[in-house]
Scaffold this active site. Structure first.
Site, short mmCIF file in Angstrom:
data_model
loop_
_atom_site.label_atom_id
_atom_site.label_comp_id
_atom_site.label_asym_id
_atom_site.label_seq_id
_atom_site.Cartn_x
_atom_site.Cartn_y
_atom_site.Cartn_z
N TRP A 50 0.86 -1.19 0.00
CA TRP A 50 0.00 0.00 0.00
C TRP A 50 0.90 1.24 0.00
O TRP A 50 1.84 1.33 0.80
CB TRP A 50 -0.89 -0.05 1.24
CG TRP A 50 -1.82 1.12 1.40
CD1 TRP A 50 -2.63 1.66 0.45
CD2 TRP A 50 -2.04 1.88 2.60
NE1 TRP A 50 -3.35 2.70 0.99
CE2 TRP A 50 -3.00 2.87 2.30
CE3 TRP A 50 -1.52 1.81 3.89
CZ2 TRP A 50 -3.46 3.78 3.24
CZ3 TRP A 50 -1.97 2.72 4.83
CH2 TRP A 50 -2.93 3.69 4.50
N ASP B 187 -0.98 -5.55 9.30
CA ASP B 187 -1.93 -4.54 8.87
C ASP B 187 -3.18 -5.30 8.41
O ASP B 187 -3.16 -6.01 7.41
CB ASP B 187 -1.34 -3.73 7.71
CG ASP B 187 -2.30 -2.65 7.23
OD1 ASP B 187 -3.46 -2.61 7.72
OD2 ASP B 187 -1.90 -1.85 6.35
N LYS C 69 -13.38 -0.75 5.54
CA LYS C 69 -13.93 -1.58 4.45
C LYS C 69 -14.97 -2.57 4.97
O LYS C 69 -16.06 -2.68 4.42
CB LYS C 69 -12.82 -2.36 3.74
CG LYS C 69 -11.49 -1.67 3.68
CD LYS C 69 -11.40 -0.67 2.59
CE LYS C 69 -10.15 0.17 2.78
NZ LYS C 69 -9.59 0.70 1.59
N1 KET Z 1 -3.82 -0.64 5.12
C1 KET Z 1 -4.02 -1.03 3.86
C2 KET Z 1 -3.33 -2.23 3.35
C3 KET Z 1 -4.92 -0.30 3.06
O1 KET Z 1 -5.11 -0.71 1.82
C4 KET Z 1 -5.56 0.86 3.57
C5 KET Z 1 -6.44 1.66 2.72
C6 KET Z 1 -5.31 1.19 4.90
C7 KET Z 1 -4.43 0.43 5.65
C8 KET Z 1 -5.93 2.36 5.59
O2 KET Z 1 -7.25 2.47 5.55
P1 KET Z 1 -8.03 3.40 6.60
O3 KET Z 1 -9.04 4.09 5.78
O4 KET Z 1 -7.07 4.35 7.24
O5 KET Z 1 -8.59 2.45 7.59
N2 KET Z 1 -6.43 1.58 1.46
C9 KET Z 1 -7.33 2.23 0.50
C10 KET Z 1 -7.66 3.66 0.80
C11 KET Z 1 -6.47 4.56 0.96
O6 KET Z 1 -5.50 4.50 0.21
O7 KET Z 1 -6.55 5.39 1.91
C12 KET Z 1 -6.74 2.05 -0.91
O8 KET Z 1 -5.65 1.48 -1.06
O9 KET Z 1 -7.41 2.45 -1.87
#
Ligand code: KET
Length: 468
Positions: free
Chosen positions: A197, A278, A314
């Site tokens: 990510w 994660d 998600k």
């Molecule tokens: N870890 C991973 C692997 C991840 O893909 C995301 C979010 C997060 C943590 C953080 O998500 P949060 O909203 O802080 O709980 N990924 C998607 C959104 C982004 O980039 O913020 C994405 O990859 O599209």
């Protein structure tokens, strides 16, 4: 002592219903009198010159420019910037497959029915207040979150060896974990998968850790580079931190098998590496919360220590509520409580304490058997819809005879397909077909629907045949 602001008398007749301090018709003269009284009260002799001093020199650089004139424009975020570009596109056919956010078959954002029910319960409960939460967040939420990821019968929880703090979704939880490690852990290097990510390197670098990568993905097979992973972790310095995606690896959609996880666990433990999971997609990979937590649970079951950052963005669709948790599994209850005391010192100057609403929604759902069961059904439906999109896209490319082997679309799991399309092909698809995705060729399968699959398949077909 009476306050200076009420000295000139009561409310005017025109607005007797309001208090004098919020009266709508205070004259300029009255306001001046009050200001002067304040200035006298503060001991400033000459109110006019004092006021002149205050207003004479607006802050600016010595040449009169903005003090920020040197600031250069930063590029948009590689993931969230895709949405910015999408929003600017007037095309009615535009399609956003950038950010990992679930959409319905109609292409609309989804608020889960259980979330609506939990929110209704919360608003209907007059005993609920808006006081600050403790620094570590909502206690009930923390306990339930640890159980959700580690398993409710996990001995570490029963022995009070786990400390959990509420975080600002997955990102905030990773950041708090990173800063804690930078302050209190002897090895400052964190190994992250290649690729990962896009925010991981930034989060951990700014936490004060030094970021290195381990091999993870093999573009030739579009699968796991297991040998490379073992070699790289095998040659990491003893004690190094290792970031592992609990499931549904982002961006590749490639996860180790359970057998491979077991192999990784043995290697990690034999080298005394510190695992930092994660978990942003629990339930999204397989549709089962328990199956998707297996990787974390085999580590948590061996008595060793680890960290886990959870996100409810998600799996409960709580993206903008920013709900997550950081758990640290420790050797003893005593260590866990000291670790928690230090986590508070990380959090307090960063954002003081976390928001109450989202965590209350999650706690309401997790503690109620009926709501919990309903959640698992809704979660499974989201996961199944994504899986069916994989099949539909794969079939559509086969029908078109698009050159290449596209079986990875159905083999990969989770929210994303790592298509293998290059940045030129992505740019072409955006320009010609108004399809928005990250430049590494990742598409969010959750943003696709039966209606939009043909459009995407046409775009991929054209990109591959023209720019292959
Ligand atoms: N870890 C991973 C692997 C991840 O893909 C995301 C979010 C997060 C943590 C953080 O998500 P949060 O909203 O802080 O709980 N990924 C998607 C959104 C982004 O980039 O913020 C994405 O990859 O599209």
């Amino acid at each position: 002592m009476r306050t200076q602001f009420t000295a000139s008398g009561g409310a005017h007749s025109c607005c007797s219903a309001v208090s004098s301090s919020s009266c709508c018709c205070i004259s300029t003269a009255a306001a001046d009198r009050r200001l002067n009284a304040l200035v006298r009260h503060l001991g400033i002799e000459d109110s006019k010159s004092a006021m002149a001093d205050i207003s004479a020199n607006p802050t600016s650089a010595s040449n009169g420019d903005s003090v920020f004139a040197h600031v250069v424009r930063a590029p948009e975020d590689p993931i969230l910037g895709v949405t910015v570009a999408y929003n600017k596109d007037p095309s009615p056919n535009k399609l956003n497959l950038g950010v990992g956010a679930y959409r319905t078959e109609e292409g609309k954002p989804l608020v889960l029915n259980v979330v609506r029910q939990a929110e209704q319960q919360l608003v209907n409960d007059p005993s609920r207040v808006k006081e600050y939460l403790p620094i570590v967040g909502l206690a009930e939420f923390n306990k339930l979150s640890a159980k959700l990821i580690l398993g409710s019968d996990n001995p570490a929880i029963q022995e009070n060896r786990v400390t959990t703090v509420q975080g600002l979704s997955g990102t905030g939880s990773l950041r708090v974990g990173g800063e804690f490690l930078a302050r209190h852990y002897h090895e400052r290097t964190i190994y992250i998968p290649q690729p990962t990510w896009g925010n991981h390197p930034k989060v951990f670098t700014l936490s004060g850790l030094s970021v290195k990568t381990y091999r993870y993905y093999d573009p030739a097979t579009r699968g796991l580079n297991f040998q490379g992973l073992l070699e790289d972790l095998g040659s990491a310095p003893s004690g190094a931190i290792v970031l592992l995606h609990a499931c549904a690896h982002n961006p590749t959609g490639v996860d180790p098998t359970l057998e491979q996880w077991e192999h990784i666990r043995k290697l990690v433990r034999s080298k005394a590496l510190l695992p930092f999971f994660d978990s942003a997609y629990q339930g999204f990979a397989s549709g089962s919360l328990d199956a998707d937590a297996q990787s974390v649970r085999i580590f948590a079951a061996d008595g060793g220590e680890c960290l886990v950052a959870q996100s409810y963005a998600k799996n409960m669709g709580l993206y903008g509520e920013r709900v997550g948790a950081l758990s640290i599994v420790c050797k003893t209850a005593d260590v866990a409580s000291r670790v928690e005391s230090q986590l508070k010192l990380v959090i307090r100057p960063m954002y003081s304490n976390p928001p109450i609403h989202g965590a209350s929604i999650v706690a309401t759902i997790l503690k109620d058997r009926n709501l919990y069961n309903e959640w698992t059904i809704e979660l499974k439906a989201m996961a199944d819809r994504i899986i069916s999109m994989r099949q539909q896209l794969f079939d559509a490319l086969k029908t078109r005879g698009t050159p290449g082997d596209w079986s990875h679309i159905i083999k990969q799991i989770g929210m994303f397909t790592f298509t293998g399309l290059n940045s030129d092909q992505v740019a072409f698809m955006t320009k010609e077909y108004h399809i928005y995705m990250t430049s590494d060729g990742r598409i969010s399968m959750a943003g696709l629907s039966s209606r939009t699959v043909p459009h995407l398949a046409d775009a991929i077909h054209a990109a591959v045949t023209r720019l292959g």
